[in-house]
Design a protein around this motif. Structure first.
Motif, short mmCIF file in Angstrom:
data_model
loop_
_atom_site.label_atom_id
_atom_site.label_comp_id
_atom_site.label_asym_id
_atom_site.label_seq_id
_atom_site.Cartn_x
_atom_site.Cartn_y
_atom_site.Cartn_z
N ARG A 136 0.83 -1.20 0.00
CA ARG A 136 0.00 0.00 0.00
C ARG A 136 0.87 1.25 0.00
NH1 ARG A 136 -1.69 2.87 4.31
NH2 ARG A 136 -1.04 1.23 5.74
N ILE A 137 1.99 1.25 0.68
CA ILE A 137 2.85 2.43 0.75
C ILE A 137 3.57 2.64 -0.59
CG2 ILE A 137 4.89 3.38 1.92
CD1 ILE A 137 3.93 2.08 4.44
N ARG A 138 3.83 1.55 -1.34
CA ARG A 138 4.53 1.69 -2.61
C ARG A 138 3.66 2.26 -3.72
NH1 ARG A 138 7.34 -3.53 -1.84
NH2 ARG A 138 5.63 -4.49 -2.97
N ARG A 139 2.35 2.29 -3.52
CA ARG A 139 1.47 2.81 -4.57
C ARG A 139 1.75 4.30 -4.79
NH1 ARG A 139 -3.28 -0.65 -5.08
NH2 ARG A 139 -4.43 1.12 -5.89
N THR A 158 5.39 -20.77 -17.34
CA THR A 158 5.07 -19.57 -18.12
C THR A 158 6.29 -18.66 -18.16
OG1 THR A 158 2.73 -19.67 -17.55
CG2 THR A 158 3.58 -17.55 -18.26
N GLN A 159 6.54 -18.09 -19.34
CA GLN A 159 7.60 -17.08 -19.51
C GLN A 159 6.96 -15.79 -19.99
OE1 GLN A 159 8.07 -20.03 -21.54
NE2 GLN A 159 9.16 -21.16 -19.96
N LEU A 160 7.25 -14.69 -19.30
CA LEU A 160 6.71 -13.38 -19.62
C LEU A 160 7.86 -12.39 -19.80
CD1 LEU A 160 3.79 -13.10 -17.01
CD2 LEU A 160 3.60 -13.77 -19.39
N THR A 161 7.65 -11.42 -20.67
CA THR A 161 8.54 -10.26 -20.79
C THR A 161 7.72 -9.04 -20.42
OG1 THR A 161 9.83 -11.33 -22.53
CG2 THR A 161 10.01 -8.94 -22.32
N LEU A 162 8.11 -8.38 -19.33
CA LEU A 162 7.36 -7.25 -18.79
C LEU A 162 8.16 -5.97 -18.98
CD1 LEU A 162 6.16 -8.85 -15.43
CD2 LEU A 162 5.01 -8.86 -17.62
N ARG A 163 7.45 -4.90 -19.31
CA ARG A 163 8.07 -3.57 -19.41
C ARG A 163 7.44 -2.68 -18.35
NH1 ARG A 163 11.13 -0.81 -22.84
NH2 ARG A 163 11.05 -2.47 -24.43
N THR A 188 3.16 0.31 -12.70
CA THR A 188 2.76 -1.05 -13.04
C THR A 188 3.61 -1.54 -14.21
OG1 THR A 188 0.90 -2.46 -13.64
CG2 THR A 188 0.93 -0.24 -14.54
N PHE A 189 3.18 -2.63 -14.84
CA PHE A 189 3.94 -3.25 -15.92
C PHE A 189 2.99 -3.60 -17.06
CE2 PHE A 189 5.89 -4.25 -11.88
CZ PHE A 189 7.21 -3.88 -12.08
N GLN A 190 3.57 -3.80 -18.24
CA GLN A 190 2.83 -4.25 -19.41
C GLN A 190 3.51 -5.49 -19.98
OE1 GLN A 190 2.30 -1.18 -22.37
NE2 GLN A 190 0.25 -0.71 -21.64
N ILE A 191 2.69 -6.42 -20.46
CA ILE A 191 3.19 -7.68 -20.99
C ILE A 191 3.50 -7.48 -22.47
CG2 ILE A 191 2.65 -10.10 -21.39
CD1 ILE A 191 0.74 -9.96 -19.05
N GLU A 192 4.77 -7.73 -22.86
CA GLU A 192 5.18 -7.64 -24.25
C GLU A 192 5.38 -9.00 -24.89
OE1 GLU A 192 8.53 -5.16 -24.79
OE2 GLU A 192 7.42 -3.30 -24.43
#
Length: 854
Positions: free
Chosen positions: A447-450, A830-835, A840-844
């Motif tokens: 919550r503090i990191r938001r 599962t393998q993900l590449t996140l930016r 937050t992050f987005q899945i590429e």
């Protein structure tokens, strides 16, 4: 008579023939056939004369036949007995013969087996003797071979040793010769090098001296020319500057005079315009005021007339209703009197019944009908409004219910080191059971990191962890955790270096006074007496729904109702109700939670504005204040679900206060209590029990600043002093995967577009449009509507990508998905590449496979 006699004679003849045939067959074999036939014929012919003689003879014959049959039967019995005895004797003889044969065969078989056994023993003994002889021969051969091999090895070893010694000596001699030659060569090269270096150094020095002299002469010449040129430029520039300054001053004086004239003209024109506008506005205002007054008077008169008409209609209606009521009352009284008369006088009863006329109820007036229709319309509008609100929040509520089911399915049970049971939830919460008491622990670092600019997590040498969150204004929130993940301390460091210790949560060694004696089970539970409330209950528990802002502010800023004689840790304040009860509280009943949900709709955010104003006003004067937000549920559901649900409700309120009203999140701490403190004692679904409360706990907290600085002098260390996490924030990446990626099938298309990039590498396919990815996810959801996933956190791995802000994430998980008529369970990767995209992050890129099915 003659017919009877003939019939009787015929019968007798037939019987005689039958008797003769029987006797001929069984009893009288020596009697001749013709004589019998003649006698029978003779007897038949003379039947009437000799009936009596024949009867006697027949009786004698029957007796003789019976005796003969008995004798024959006895003979047959005797013959059968003899045959049976002979058969038995024959059988006994056969059995005896068979037994003798079997005995002889057994003796022959035993003799054969004995002979075979003796032969086998002889063969075995012979074989053993041959094996022993062969083994002895082989041992002798082996010993001879070993001895010969040892002798050959010794000889070869001696030869190799001699050859090695000779080679080593020759090698040493060659090496010594090479070293001597190398030393001589090295000495010669060094001497030649030194001579060449000396010569080159002398040449370079002479060249450098000559070049330096030439350079100094050229520099002196350039400096002299530059000085002359600079003096000429300075003189010309001074002249130009003086001329330009005079021109600028004259132009500025002229411009200033023109500007002043224009300003005076504008001011005069503006004054005139303003006076004209004011006069026109005054006239318009007076005219509008007169019009408004006339309209208001007309409206008031019309309103009064309507009110008078309504009052008159209401009076008439009331009078009509009263009259109708009086008529009904009079009719009922008349009926009752008539009924009493009928009961007392039968004659009057019959006449009254015959003469009585039925009374009709008064008809409803148009005003009653309009009022009834208006009430129905208002009820229908309110119901439609509630239906619209319910339909607008129904997908969110359904998602919340599914999330609660998913959280319940993903809980993992494990045994605590010091006893008890721990239920771990996927978002860092854990329910701890010891004895009959259950509590919930949660990490509010998420919550503090938001809305933070950056966050960094570092490991300490003692196994603990230090989390540093940096805000946009440069303020740092430093949280210290022990090796078990429990929060130890929290400090806020301002942009200018000012430190504010919010609380110290390390265990305190209390003295052995009775009121500080700890209960069994948890070390932070104390035996404290409940405080005595001497103030009005409305001031001790303030209801935010019906209270003014000043009452809320005073309740949150008021001192304890009893003196606090010691400083306590945050856990002691959280889990001891008698300690928390020394501070007043505010019940936030303005927020309505649905059963089993912690979601707060946007239209309810404004209901927290007065709470937020009071908190910000207190924190402006004292920025080190700490407030506890308490979550509660009703008695529906299990204890574990209610604890988790209440803690999430408190966290939802804290997030809204921080993100919507800018209340610092580090000054808020949350805790869920489930159904422990019901406001309405009932086991049904009661809205008043689904609430959130807030109170100030700063006067009870221990904040040992001096000791804090001594123990944690390296609170914000250099990267070399810690084993720092090389990635941005591994916990934040795990939360993104667990809380957003695995629930993406339940999100809308717009939310999924925010989750993925515009084009994704999707399971081996390059540059797949997001629309195709969403369609694939929705098809998967339609095929498997019931899904459960659980990440194996030990396999969660994060690697930095080839670009800044790019991360390669891989993990294994177990899945349990069900459709209408089938079910699939197993384990996958599962393998993900996140930016990184802001907070937050987005899945590429997305890929993976199923490792095993079971």
């Amino acid at each position: 008579m003659s017919k009877l006699i003939q019939t009787t004679g015929h019968r007798r003849r037939v019987l005689s023939l039958v008797a003769v045939a029987w006797c001929a067959t069984f009893g009288y074999p020596n009697m001749a056939g013709p004589s019998l036939v003649i006698s029978a014929a003779h007897a038949g012919a003379n039947a009437p004369a000799v009936d009596s003689a024949r009867a006697a003879k027949r009786a004698a014959k029957q007796k003789a036949a019976a005796e003969q049959r008995a004798a024959q039967k006895a003979q047959r019995k005797a013959a059968k007995a003899a045959q049976k005895a002979a058969a038995q004797e024959k059988k006994a003889a056969a059995n005896a013969q068979r037994a003798a044969k079997q005995k002889a065969a057994a003796e022959r078989k035993a003799a054969q087996q004995e002979k075979r056994r003796a032969a086998q023993d002889e063969a075995r003994a012979a074989k053993q003797e041959r094996d022993a002889a062969r083994k002895a021969a082989e041992e002798a051969k082996r010993a001879a071979r070993q001895q010969a091999a040892e002798e050959r090895n010794a000889a070869q070893k001696a030869k190799r040793k001699a050859a090695q010694d000779a080679a080593r000596a020759a090698k040493q001699e060659k090496a010594a010769a090479r070293r001597a030659a190398a030393e001589a060569k090295r000495a010669a090269r060094q001497q030649a090098t030194e001579e060449r270096n000396a010569a080159q150094k002398a040449k370079r020095k002479a060249a450098q001296d000559a070049a330096r002299a030439v350079k100094q002469e050229k520099a002196a010449t350039r400096r002299a020319a530059a000085e002359e040129e600079r003096a000429a430029r300075q003189q010309a520039a001074a002249e130009r500057n003086a001329e330009q300054k005079a021109k600028r001053k004259a132009a500025q004086d002229a411009a200033r005079a023109a500007k002043q004239e224009k300003a005076a003209a504008r001011r005069a024109a503006a004054e005139a315009k303003r006076a004209a506008r004011q006069q026109a506005a005054a006239e318009r205002n007076a005219e509008q005021k007169a019009k408004r007054k006339a309209a208001q008077d007309a409206k008031r008169d019309a309103k009064q007339e309507k009110a008078a008409a309504r009052r008159a209609a209401a009076e008439e209606e009331r009078a009509a209703r009263q009259q109708a009521a009086e008529e009904r009352k009079a009719a009922q009284q008349a009926k009752r009197r008539a009924a009493r008369q009928r009961q007392t006088n039968p004659a009057v009863r019959s006449n009254t019944v015959r003469d009585a006329a039925p009374t009709q109820a008064p008809r409803a007036t148009d005003q009653d009908r309009r009022i009834r229709n208006r009430d129905v319309t208002q009820r229908n509008r309110a119901q439609r409004r509630r239906d619209r609100q319910r339909q607008s929040t129904q997908p969110i509520r359904r998602a919340q219910d599914q999330r609660l089911d998913r959280i319940r399915a993903q809980r993992r049970r494990k045994r605590a080191v010091n006893g008890g049971t721990i239920l771990q939830e996927p978002d860092g919460r854990s329910i701890v059971r010891r004895g009959r008491r259950s509590i919930i622990r949660s990490q509010d670092s998420n919550r503090i990191r938001r809305r933070a600019r950056s966050a960094r997590s570092a490991l300490r040498r003692d196994g603990g962890r230090v989390s540093t969150v940096t805000r946009r204004n440069g303020t740092k929130i430093v949280s210290v955790f022990d090796r078990n993940g429990n929060l130890v301390r929290r400090v806020r460091r301002g942009p200018r270096g000012r430190k504010v210790v919010l609380f110290d949560n390390r265990p305190v060694q209390r003295h052995r006074h009775r009121k500080y004696r700890r209960r069994s089970g948890f070390p932070f539970l104390l035996e404290l007496a409940a405080p005595v409330i001497t103030i009005p209950l409305a001031k001790y528990i303030v209801d935010a729904r019906y209270s003014h802002y000043d009452d809320i502010y005073y309740a949150l800023d008021a001192p304890p109702i009893e003196d606090v004689d010691a400083a306590y840790t945050l856990d002691e304040v959280r889990y001891n109700h008698a300690l928390r009860a020394r501070m007043r509280r505010v019940d936030i009943n303005t927020i309505n939670f649905d059963t089993g949900s912690w979601h707060i709709d946007e239209y309810q955010f404004d209901k927290l504005s007065s709470i937020a104003r009071a908190l910000k006003r207190i924190l402006k004067d004292r920025p080190d204040e700490v407030f506890l937000i308490e979550g509660h549920t009703d008695a529906i559901g299990s204890d574990d679900d209610n604890l988790s649900l209440s803690d999430r409700r408190a966290e939802s309120v804290a997030i809204i206060l921080s993100e919507e009203f800018d209340v610092p999140p580090e000054n808020l701490t949350t805790q869920g209590y489930g159904e422990q403190f019901l406001k309405v004692r009932t086991y049904r679904a009661e809205r008043k029990n689904r609430r959130v409360s807030i109170r100030r706990i700063t006067p009870m907290l221990r904040r040992d600043k001096a000791k804090y600085e001594d123990d944690y002098a390296d609170l914000d260390p250099e990267p070399t002093e810690y084993q720092a996490d090389p990635y941005f924030d591994r916990d934040r990446l795990f939360e993104f995967v667990n809380d957003r990626y695995f629930v993406s099938y339940d999100l809308s298309s717009t939310a999924m577009r925010d989750l993925y990039a515009s084009r994704v590498d999707h399971f081996g396919k390059r540059n797949v449009p997001i629309s195709d990815v969403i369609r694939d996810k929705q098809n998967y959801y339609n095929r498997w509507p019931y899904r459960t996933y659980e990440i194996d956190r030990n396999t969660f791995r994060v690697d930095p990508g080839d670009q800044p802000g790019l991360y390669d994430v891989s993990f294994e998980y177990t899945f349990d998905v069900r459709g209408s008529s089938r079910r699939s369970r197993g384990r996958g990767v599962t393998q993900l590449t996140l930016r990184q995209a802001g907070r937050t992050f987005q899945i590429e890129s997305e890929g993976g496979k199923v490792l095993d099915r079971f």
